[in-house]
Design a protein around this motif. Structure first.
Motif, short mmCIF file in Angstrom:
data_model
loop_
_atom_site.label_atom_id
_atom_site.label_comp_id
_atom_site.label_asym_id
_atom_site.label_seq_id
_atom_site.Cartn_x
_atom_site.Cartn_y
_atom_site.Cartn_z
N ALA A 1 0.71 -1.34 0.38
CA ALA A 1 0.03 -0.33 0.06
C ALA A 1 0.92 0.66 0.10
CB ALA A 1 -1.16 0.00 1.31
N ILE A 2 0.20 2.46 -1.18
CA ILE A 2 1.05 3.59 -1.08
C ILE A 2 -0.08 4.43 -0.62
CG2 ILE A 2 2.61 5.31 -2.22
CD1 ILE A 2 4.37 2.98 -3.97
N TRP A 3 0.01 5.15 0.64
CA TRP A 3 -0.99 6.34 0.49
C TRP A 3 -0.66 7.96 1.06
CZ3 TRP A 3 0.40 2.94 4.03
CH2 TRP A 3 0.12 3.11 5.60
N THR A 4 -0.97 8.54 0.42
CA THR A 4 -0.83 9.62 1.17
C THR A 4 -1.22 10.52 2.53
OG1 THR A 4 -2.62 11.09 0.03
CG2 THR A 4 -0.71 11.18 -0.86
N GLU A 5 -0.03 10.94 3.35
CA GLU A 5 -0.60 11.29 4.79
C GLU A 5 -0.44 12.75 5.11
OE1 GLU A 5 0.39 9.96 8.59
OE2 GLU A 5 -0.60 8.36 7.96
N GLY A 6 -1.20 13.70 4.64
CA GLY A 6 -0.82 15.25 5.00
C GLY A 6 0.19 15.48 3.42
N GLU A 7 1.89 16.07 3.91
CA GLU A 7 2.23 16.54 2.76
C GLU A 7 3.15 15.49 2.82
OE1 GLU A 7 1.31 19.31 1.30
OE2 GLU A 7 0.24 19.52 2.56
N LEU A 8 2.94 14.30 3.12
CA LEU A 8 4.09 12.81 3.23
C LEU A 8 3.38 11.92 2.29
CD1 LEU A 8 5.64 13.31 6.29
CD2 LEU A 8 6.29 14.10 3.79
N LEU B 1 0.34 -4.72 3.53
CA LEU B 1 -0.72 -5.27 4.36
C LEU B 1 -1.58 -6.72 4.02
CD1 LEU B 1 -3.05 -2.10 3.29
CD2 LEU B 1 -1.63 -2.08 5.13
N PRO B 2 -2.02 -7.76 5.12
CA PRO B 2 -2.73 -9.20 4.65
C PRO B 2 -3.86 -8.88 4.10
CG PRO B 2 -3.38 -8.11 6.91
CD PRO B 2 -2.35 -7.11 6.44
N HIS B 3 -4.00 -9.58 3.06
CA HIS B 3 -5.37 -9.40 2.29
C HIS B 3 -6.78 -9.40 2.46
CE1 HIS B 3 -2.20 -10.82 -0.92
NE2 HIS B 3 -2.39 -12.08 -0.67
N SER B 4 -6.12 -10.11 3.63
CA SER B 4 -8.54 -10.08 4.29
C SER B 4 -7.71 -8.88 4.79
CB SER B 4 -7.73 -10.85 5.60
OG SER B 4 -7.14 -10.76 6.75
N ALA B 5 -7.47 -7.96 5.56
CA ALA B 5 -7.41 -6.43 5.58
C ALA B 5 -7.87 -5.69 4.81
CB ALA B 5 -6.19 -6.24 7.09
N VAL B 6 -6.86 -5.60 3.63
CA VAL B 6 -7.04 -4.81 2.17
C VAL B 6 -9.16 -3.81 2.23
CG1 VAL B 6 -7.76 -3.97 0.66
CG2 VAL B 6 -5.42 -5.78 0.95
N PRO B 7 -10.11 -4.40 2.54
CA PRO B 7 -11.27 -3.88 2.27
C PRO B 7 -11.55 -2.36 2.98
CG PRO B 7 -11.27 -6.71 1.56
CD PRO B 7 -9.79 -6.10 2.37
N MET B 8 -11.83 -2.95 4.24
CA MET B 8 -11.74 -2.33 5.05
C MET B 8 -10.52 -1.32 5.34
SD MET B 8 -14.59 -3.25 7.16
CE MET B 8 -13.87 -2.16 8.08
N ALA B 9 -8.99 -1.75 4.84
CA ALA B 9 -8.17 -0.01 5.18
C ALA B 9 -8.89 0.61 4.42
CB ALA B 9 -7.06 -1.13 4.40
N ILE B 10 -8.75 0.28 2.94
CA ILE B 10 -9.49 1.48 2.22
C ILE B 10 -10.60 2.00 2.54
CG2 ILE B 10 -10.31 1.53 -0.17
CD1 ILE B 10 -9.00 -1.63 -0.77
N GLN C 1 -19.13 -4.68 0.45
CA GLN C 1 -19.27 -6.26 -0.23
C GLN C 1 -18.64 -5.55 -1.91
OE1 GLN C 1 -23.08 -8.08 -0.41
NE2 GLN C 1 -22.98 -8.61 1.55
N ARG C 2 -18.70 -4.53 -1.86
CA ARG C 2 -18.30 -4.42 -2.85
C ARG C 2 -17.24 -3.59 -3.78
NH1 ARG C 2 -19.64 2.02 -6.14
NH2 ARG C 2 -18.74 1.25 -8.21
N VAL C 3 -16.33 -3.25 -2.39
CA VAL C 3 -14.87 -2.83 -2.56
C VAL C 3 -14.05 -4.09 -2.63
CG1 VAL C 3 -12.95 -1.99 -0.74
CG2 VAL C 3 -15.07 -1.10 -1.34
N THR C 4 -14.79 -5.21 -1.75
CA THR C 4 -14.28 -6.55 -1.49
C THR C 4 -14.57 -7.40 -3.05
OG1 THR C 4 -14.67 -6.89 0.87
CG2 THR C 4 -14.30 -9.25 -0.28
N ALA C 5 -15.16 -6.81 -3.24
CA ALA C 5 -15.49 -7.78 -4.55
C ALA C 5 -14.50 -7.48 -5.70
CB ALA C 5 -16.65 -7.81 -5.49
N ILE C 6 -14.66 -5.68 -5.70
CA ILE C 6 -13.75 -5.63 -6.96
C ILE C 6 -11.77 -5.24 -6.43
CG2 ILE C 6 -12.62 -2.64 -7.19
CD1 ILE C 6 -14.96 -1.71 -6.53
N VAL C 7 -11.73 -6.03 -5.81
CA VAL C 7 -10.18 -6.68 -4.72
C VAL C 7 -10.07 -7.67 -5.41
CG1 VAL C 7 -8.89 -6.52 -3.12
CG2 VAL C 7 -9.74 -4.78 -3.57
#
Length: 334
Positions: A239-246, A252-261, A319-325
């Motif tokens: 995972a790569i994401w912005t946090e403020g200006e950085l 991440l484990p696969h199972s955690a991805v939908p809720m992380a999104i 469910q939608r995000v899980t299906a997408i990933v």
């Protein structure tokens, strides 16, 4: 065009083509590697220059063939036609290879090794101990939804993130320019003090080098871009994401991805308010929360105000995000 002008054009094309061919040869040899990891194009610019340069060389050479109707209607004319067709094919192939995509068999050997196309070419690892993927496997009973804001991953500037994308090439000049990000990368165990990659750094970034993101969401906060990108490997998601200006990175484990999104979208809404959200992955489409539900939007303009929705964490959206990933993963593995 006079003979002198034709000759000048021919010399120019031969010179330009020769330079591009030389760069392409250096890219295949591995001496020219700095084109890798750029975000302005999706293809293989370095080796693609070999084909583009060859097109210019062939085209320039045809300008020195004597003209005249008799010549054009004879065997020389057929040869010129064949050369022009060859230049066209090389030019189109070079453009495709340089900026869009190149068949794996034509990529330089060192690129195929870095991309980890074969399982045995993957770094041995292990992942850094601070990653969510390791923490989740060590304490599964206490593992809850992944909150990206709690990540212990390095905080990187743009130069630091760009270097991490190209860390397997160990560009010493680029390493000198990453500044404070260098301390973050070394402290996270991803790079040595001289910028050389560690085995953990190679393993963490392997999904980024090996393929396209399974998901990329970009948002706008008063003109400042915010984004989340996820790249999948067999064992974890990078995972790569912005946090403020950085920028932050983590595994991440696969199972955690939908809720992380969903958690990241919530964080954006709570911190900045909704402006607009655009999913650039082909399966994601464009979406925004409207009137308590998530609806498809195809004509939303940047800057359009949208009300925050309390149902981002609804079962339907999860469910939608899980299906997408998961759908992206199955398609990538097929």
């Amino acid at each position: 065009m006079t003979l002198a002008e034709t000759a000048d054009a021919g010399f120019f094309l031969l010179g330009l083509g020769g330079i591009l061919v030389a760069l392409g040869v250096q890219a295949y040899r591995g001496a020219f590697r700095r084109w890798r990891g750029r975000t302005l194009y999706a293809g293989y610019l370095g080796p693609g220059l070999l084909y583009l340069g060859s097109a210019f060389v062939v085209l320039g050479a045809t300008l020195f063939v004597p003209g005249g109707e008799t010549v054009r209607n004879g065997p020389v004319g057929w040869v010129m036609t064949a050369f022009l067709a060859l230049a066209l094919v090389l030019g189109m192939a070079g453009g495709l290879f340089a900026f869009i995509w190149m068949p794996r068999v034509l990529r330089p050997t060192w690129v195929r090794e870095v991309e980890g196309n074969a399982p045995e070419e993957a770094p041995a690892g292990p992942l850094p101990e601070w990653t969510f993927a390791v923490l989740d496997s060590e304490v599964p009973s206490e593992a809850g939804p992944v909150d990206l804001s709690l990540s212990k991953g390095p905080r990187l500037g743009r130069r630091g993130l760009d270097y991490l994308d190209r860390i397997s090439y160990h560009d010493r000049r680029a390493w000198k320019r990453v500044r404070s990000s260098a301390t973050e990368l070394v402290g996270a165990g991803l790079a040595e003090f001289d910028g050389a990659p560690t085995s953990a750094g190679l393993l963490l970034t392997l999904p980024r080098r090996a393929g396209k993101p399974i998901l990329r969401i970009s948002t706008d906060d008063a003109g400042r871009p915010r984004e989340l990108s996820l790249f999948r490997s067999t064992e974890f998601d990078y995972a790569i994401w912005t946090e403020g200006e950085l920028f932050r990175v983590d595994a991440l484990p696969h199972s955690a991805v939908p809720m992380a999104i969903i958690g990241w979208l919530h964080s954006h809404a709570e911190t900045n308010g909704w402006n607009f959200t655009r999913g650039t992955h082909e399966l994601m489409g464009s979406f925004v929360p409207l009137e308590g539900s998530v609806r498809e939007v195809t004509s939303l303009r940047p800057g359009t105000a949208v009300s925050a929705a309390p149902l981002l964490d609804s079962g339907a959206f999860l469910q939608r995000v899980t299906a997408i990933v998961d759908g992206s993963h199955r398609g990538a593995s097929a």
